[in-house]
Motif scaffolding. Structure first.
Motif, short mmCIF file in Angstrom:
data_model
loop_
_atom_site.label_atom_id
_atom_site.label_comp_id
_atom_site.label_asym_id
_atom_site.label_seq_id
_atom_site.Cartn_x
_atom_site.Cartn_y
_atom_site.Cartn_z
N TRP A 92 55.83 76.56 57.69
CA TRP A 92 54.41 76.82 57.95
C TRP A 92 53.55 75.59 57.67
O TRP A 92 52.57 75.35 58.36
CB TRP A 92 53.92 77.97 57.08
N PHE A 93 53.91 74.85 56.63
CA PHE A 93 53.10 73.71 56.19
C PHE A 93 53.80 72.42 56.56
O PHE A 93 53.99 71.54 55.73
CB PHE A 93 52.83 73.81 54.69
N ALA A 94 54.17 72.32 57.83
CA ALA A 94 54.84 71.11 58.32
C ALA A 94 53.91 69.91 58.19
O ALA A 94 52.69 70.04 58.39
CB ALA A 94 55.26 71.30 59.77
N PRO A 95 54.44 68.75 57.84
CA PRO A 95 53.59 67.55 57.75
C PRO A 95 52.81 67.33 59.04
O PRO A 95 53.35 67.45 60.15
CB PRO A 95 54.61 66.42 57.51
N GLY A 96 51.53 67.04 58.89
CA GLY A 96 50.68 66.81 60.04
C GLY A 96 50.01 68.05 60.58
O GLY A 96 49.12 67.95 61.43
N SER A 97 50.40 69.24 60.09
CA SER A 97 49.78 70.47 60.58
C SER A 97 48.43 70.69 59.90
O SER A 97 48.14 70.12 58.85
CB SER A 97 50.68 71.67 60.29
N ALA A 98 47.61 71.54 60.53
CA ALA A 98 46.29 71.83 59.96
C ALA A 98 46.41 72.52 58.60
O ALA A 98 45.62 72.27 57.69
CB ALA A 98 45.48 72.69 60.93
N LEU A 99 47.42 73.40 58.48
CA LEU A 99 47.61 74.08 57.20
C LEU A 99 47.99 73.09 56.10
O LEU A 99 47.52 73.19 54.96
CB LEU A 99 48.69 75.15 57.33
N ALA A 100 48.86 72.15 56.43
CA ALA A 100 49.27 71.15 55.43
C ALA A 100 48.10 70.27 55.03
O ALA A 100 47.97 69.88 53.86
CB ALA A 100 50.41 70.31 55.98
N ALA A 101 47.23 69.97 55.98
CA ALA A 101 46.05 69.17 55.66
C ALA A 101 45.11 69.92 54.72
O ALA A 101 44.51 69.33 53.82
CB ALA A 101 45.32 68.79 56.95
#
Length: 211
Positions: A92-101
């Motif tokens: 879900w929190f892949a690097p570069g994703s909005a959630l990870a940001a």
């Protein structure tokens, strides 16, 4: 600007769900709502649990606009910008994703998933459990809400009819067997901590880490 979408069932069940949340949750924390839909739930919960910070999400981009409109109309400073999330797209929190940001080190005190499991493919259930096990804080809980079939409980006729109608719309949908949901939770390291009977033949389930 158009009015946000409205769900009569969300309006009916938002207070009964809130009543249970208030009895289960600590005074403050960080919550991830999955499948926020019309945004009615997160709007209601954010108003009545103001010391909680809410991260709404949905798999459908159109739903994000609903959430933003409701949060802006209510001037809800404890609701973060909504983010697209499909639980089957892991991690879900892949690097570069909005959630990870938004959450570089995701640890949620609550994950809340209302009326999703029966209107999504079965694969969403194990994916939800895996994500909860990975991103919940040590004492955090996953709360799911919706209809379930239980081996030792005679199903309500309305739920049987509802299940048939769901499968007619999409053969991958349908009311889930509680035992099968528990099996997927166990595989991820979660156990059912509380079972609450809710109006309209629904259940609110509280899942936590095993042990």
């Amino acid at each position: 600007m158009p009015n946000p979408d409205y769900s009569p069932s969300a309006d009916r069940n938002k207070q009964p769900i809130l009543d249970v949340l208030q009895s289960v949750l600590p005074r403050k924390g960080l919550a991830l709502e999955i499948a926020s839909g019309t945004g009615q739930h997160v709007e209601w919960f954010a108003k009545h649990l103001p010391d909680w910070t809410w991260q709404p999400t949905d798999a459908h981009p159109g739903a994000l606009l609903n959430i933003e409109m409701r949060a802006n109309e209510g001037d809800l400073v404890n609701v973060l910008e909504s983010v697209q999330l499909d639980v089957c797209n892991e991690p879900w929190f892949a690097p570069g994703s909005a959630l990870a940001a938004a959450h570089p080190t995701p640890r949620f005190d609550l994950m809340l998933c209302i009326n999703m499991l029966h209107i999504s493919p079965w694969a969403a259930c194990p994916a939800l459990m895996r994500g909860a096990a990975q991103y919940l804080a040590p004492s955090g809980v996953l709360v799911t809400y919706g209809p379930y079939f239980e081996a030792d409980v005679t199903p309500a006729p309305s739920n049987v009819e509802f299940d048939i109608s769901l499968r007619e719309q999409d053969r991958t949908w349908g009311i889930r067997q509680m035992a099968e949901v528990q099996q997927e939770a166990a595989k991820a390291g979660l156990v059912l901590r509380e079972r609450h009977t809710m109006p309209a033949n629904n259940l609110l389930l509280v899942w936590a880490r095993a042990g």
